[in-house]
Design a protein around this motif. Sequence first.
Motif, PDB file in Angstrom:
ATOM      1  N   ASP A   1       0.842  -1.192   0.000  1.00 20.96           N
ATOM      2  CA  ASP A   1       0.000   0.000   0.000  1.00 20.96           C
ATOM      3  C   ASP A   1       0.879   1.244   0.000  1.00 20.96           C
ATOM      4  O   ASP A   1       1.951   1.257   0.632  1.00 20.96           O
ATOM      5  CB  ASP A   1      -0.920   0.024   1.222  1.00 20.96           C
ATOM      6  N   GLU A   2       0.415   2.274  -0.663  1.00 17.94           N
ATOM      7  CA  GLU A   2       1.217   3.485  -0.833  1.00 17.94           C
ATOM      8  C   GLU A   2       0.532   4.704  -0.220  1.00 17.94           C
ATOM      9  O   GLU A   2      -0.698   4.783  -0.161  1.00 17.94           O
ATOM     10  CB  GLU A   2       1.471   3.752  -2.316  1.00 17.94           C
ATOM     11  N   ARG A   3       1.370   5.622   0.240  1.00 15.33           N
ATOM     12  CA  ARG A   3       0.916   6.929   0.672  1.00 15.33           C
ATOM     13  C   ARG A   3       1.890   7.956   0.102  1.00 15.33           C
ATOM     14  O   ARG A   3       3.057   7.631  -0.179  1.00 15.33           O
ATOM     15  CB  ARG A   3       0.893   7.050   2.202  1.00 15.33           C
ATOM     16  N   ILE A   4       1.424   9.180  -0.049  1.00 13.79           N
ATOM     17  CA  ILE A   4       2.273  10.271  -0.521  1.00 13.79           C
ATOM     18  C   ILE A   4       2.458  11.272   0.621  1.00 13.79           C
ATOM     19  O   ILE A   4       1.479  11.695   1.244  1.00 13.79           O
ATOM     20  CB  ILE A   4       1.656  10.993  -1.737  1.00 13.79           C
ATOM     21  N   SER A   5       3.686  11.609   0.904  1.00 16.08           N
ATOM     22  CA  SER A   5       3.982  12.651   1.884  1.00 16.08           C
ATOM     23  C   SER A   5       4.591  13.845   1.160  1.00 16.08           C
ATOM     24  O   SER A   5       5.404  13.679   0.251  1.00 16.08           O
ATOM     25  CB  SER A   5       4.963  12.149   2.940  1.00 16.08           C
ATOM     26  N   LYS A   6       4.189  15.033   1.555  1.00 20.51           N
ATOM     27  CA  LYS A   6       4.750  16.247   0.963  1.00 20.51           C
ATOM     28  C   LYS A   6       5.905  16.794   1.789  1.00 20.51           C
ATOM     29  O   LYS A   6       6.516  17.793   1.418  1.00 20.51           O
ATOM     30  CB  LYS A   6       3.650  17.294   0.795  1.00 20.51           C
ATOM     31  N   THR A   7       6.189  16.134   2.913  1.00 22.75           N
ATOM     32  CA  THR A   7       7.324  16.508   3.758  1.00 22.75           C
ATOM     33  C   THR A   7       8.175  15.278   3.994  1.00 22.75           C
ATOM     34  O   THR A   7       7.649  14.199   4.273  1.00 22.75           O
ATOM     35  CB  THR A   7       6.835  17.063   5.101  1.00 22.75           C
ATOM     36  N   THR A   8       9.472  15.446   3.885  1.00 24.80           N
ATOM     37  CA  THR A   8      10.403  14.326   4.028  1.00 24.80           C
ATOM     38  C   THR A   8      11.411  14.613   5.128  1.00 24.80           C
ATOM     39  O   THR A   8      12.003  15.701   5.171  1.00 24.80           O
ATOM     40  CB  THR A   8      11.165  14.079   2.715  1.00 24.80           C
ATOM     41  N   ILE A   9      11.607  13.641   6.020  1.00 23.49           N
ATOM     42  CA  ILE A   9      12.666  13.726   7.024  1.00 23.49           C
ATOM     43  C   ILE A   9      13.922  13.116   6.426  1.00 23.49           C
ATOM     44  O   ILE A   9      13.882  12.026   5.851  1.00 23.49           O
ATOM     45  CB  ILE A   9      12.282  12.979   8.313  1.00 23.49           C
ATOM     46  N   ASN A  10      15.045  13.814   6.560  1.00 19.01           N
ATOM     47  CA  ASN A  10      16.342  13.309   6.081  1.00 19.01           C
ATOM     48  C   ASN A  10      17.363  13.370   7.209  1.00 19.01           C
ATOM     49  O   ASN A  10      17.510  14.424   7.846  1.00 19.01           O
ATOM     50  CB  ASN A  10      16.851  14.152   4.906  1.00 19.01           C
ATOM     51  N   ALA A  11      18.042  12.270   7.468  1.00 16.33           N
ATOM     52  CA  ALA A  11      19.142  12.279   8.434  1.00 16.33           C
ATOM     53  C   ALA A  11      20.341  12.980   7.814  1.00 16.33           C
ATOM     54  O   ALA A  11      20.712  12.698   6.676  1.00 16.33           O
ATOM     55  CB  ALA A  11      19.509  10.856   8.823  1.00 16.33           C
ATOM     56  N   GLU A  12      20.944  13.889   8.557  1.00 13.80           N
ATOM     57  CA  GLU A  12      22.087  14.663   8.056  1.00 13.80           C
ATOM     58  C   GLU A  12      23.403  14.270   8.714  1.00 13.80           C
ATOM     59  O   GLU A  12      24.457  14.330   8.087  1.00 13.80           O
ATOM     60  CB  GLU A  12      21.843  16.163   8.268  1.00 13.80           C
ATOM     61  N   GLY A  13      23.361  13.869   9.975  1.00 16.16           N
ATOM     62  CA  GLY A  13      24.589  13.503  10.657  1.00 16.16           C
ATOM     63  C   GLY A  13      24.322  13.160  12.109  1.00 16.16           C
ATOM     64  O   GLY A  13      23.216  13.354  12.621  1.00 16.16           O
ATOM     65  N   VAL A  14      25.334  12.616  12.759  1.00 14.84           N
ATOM     66  CA  VAL A  14      25.237  12.314  14.193  1.00 14.84           C
ATOM     67  C   VAL A  14      26.494  12.821  14.887  1.00 14.84           C
ATOM     68  O   VAL A  14      27.553  12.970  14.276  1.00 14.84           O
ATOM     69  CB  VAL A  14      25.092  10.799  14.467  1.00 14.84           C
ATOM     70  N   PHE A  15      26.347  13.081  16.165  1.00 13.49           N
ATOM     71  CA  PHE A  15      27.498  13.352  17.020  1.00 13.49           C
ATOM     72  C   PHE A  15      27.465  12.304  18.119  1.00 13.49           C
ATOM     73  O   PHE A  15      26.508  12.228  18.898  1.00 13.49           O
ATOM     74  CB  PHE A  15      27.423  14.765  17.612  1.00 13.49           C
ATOM     75  N   VAL A  16      28.480  11.451  18.167  1.00 18.17           N
ATOM     76  CA  VAL A  16      28.514  10.365  19.136  1.00 18.17           C
ATOM     77  C   VAL A  16      29.963  10.030  19.463  1.00 18.17           C
ATOM     78  O   VAL A  16      30.836  10.080  18.588  1.00 18.17           O
ATOM     79  CB  VAL A  16      27.765   9.122  18.582  1.00 18.17           C
ATOM     80  N   HIS A  17      30.227   9.747  20.725  1.00 18.76           N
ATOM     81  CA  HIS A  17      31.566   9.394  21.194  1.00 18.76           C
ATOM     82  C   HIS A  17      32.611  10.434  20.793  1.00 18.76           C
ATOM     83  O   HIS A  17      33.739  10.096  20.389  1.00 18.76           O
ATOM     84  CB  HIS A  17      31.986   8.013  20.687  1.00 18.76           C
TER      85      HIS A  17
END
Length: 366
Positions: free
Chosen positions: A344-360
């Motif tokens: 099944d499909e849905r359309i979103s007009k907003t997208t979340i994108n991971a850009e980076g992490v800060f860890v250790h």
Amino acid sequence: MESNQIVLHNIKKLTGEEVDLVIKEGKIADVTEPGSGEGAVINCTGMFVSSGWIDLHVHAFPEFNPYGDEIDEIGVKQGVTTIVDAGSTGANRMGELSANSRRAKTNVFAFLNISKIGLERVDELSNLEWIDRQAIHDAVRLNEDIVIGLKARISQSVVKENGVEPLLIARELSDETSKPLMVHIGSGPPHIEEVIPLLQTNDVITHYLNGKENNLFDKEGRPLSVLMDAISRGVHLDVGHGTASFSFKVAEAAKANNVHFDTISTDMYKGNRLNGPVYSMANLLTKFLSIGYSLEEVINGVTVNAANWLGKPELGRIRVGEPANLTLFSLKDQEVKLVDSLGDERISKTTINAEGVFVHGEYIKC
């Protein structure tokens, strides 16, 4: 200027407030007005920051096929600073997973599969002799830094003719080890109404939004009484999208009936990362935005809620003086097609994108 400081410049909190986040020696040194932080600047204009994303259900033991992947491929490269392996290994190989975790940049915890062979086979609870009680106790004791619970996959393809018996044994082992259970639900038998009453406070139902016949909602989308009773007991609801365990229709019905997730997890491994329908944690979070959850609700599902379940609330907060455990992400006004486990499909007009992490103490760009 402090040469050993890093400034995440002009980054947004979930509230939309823009700040400079100053990091020194791997710890948060200050949260200040944009432009006032001193140090090596990373321009984060247009990005949001949250505490590091936590994925409560992945498969991070690459030796097992099909359910396996490299830790950092499903961790920091996804914008996820902490993963929880959901029963890939049993007592036979938990030590290897623990050793692998020490070489990774991603933080790793694990549910111990109650079958000693783990996912070496995908019918790991079809033979009750593979549940070695003493080996489970030993594995929990020897790997106490990583094992946070026990995992039982209670669906027909896994238990075969054993029905609910493996879960009854898991319940006893949970009580003996003081470790909560994560229970995979799927096709029956055993029937869902045999399974859910055995779960207690702080146990986890994963795949609770699956679209299989043996699920937690009736044909009109209303939650079954066993689910509502479990929620009242404090049982934790985890998404566990996976290849076959997430339905838009069920998720929409759950939201309409105020049955909300506690945690959003991917059930990611190499196959469903590369070929879908999971693809990434960011893609999954976008799915929940498309259903109508707020950004704060969605991000809480991979930060605060998960950290609190783990008993490590520090992983779910951003506080001066504490280690910088952060995920940077963006929201883009772009249309994207989203696909669930049933096609099944849905359309979103907003997208979340991971850009980076800060860890250790390290910034890693996604």
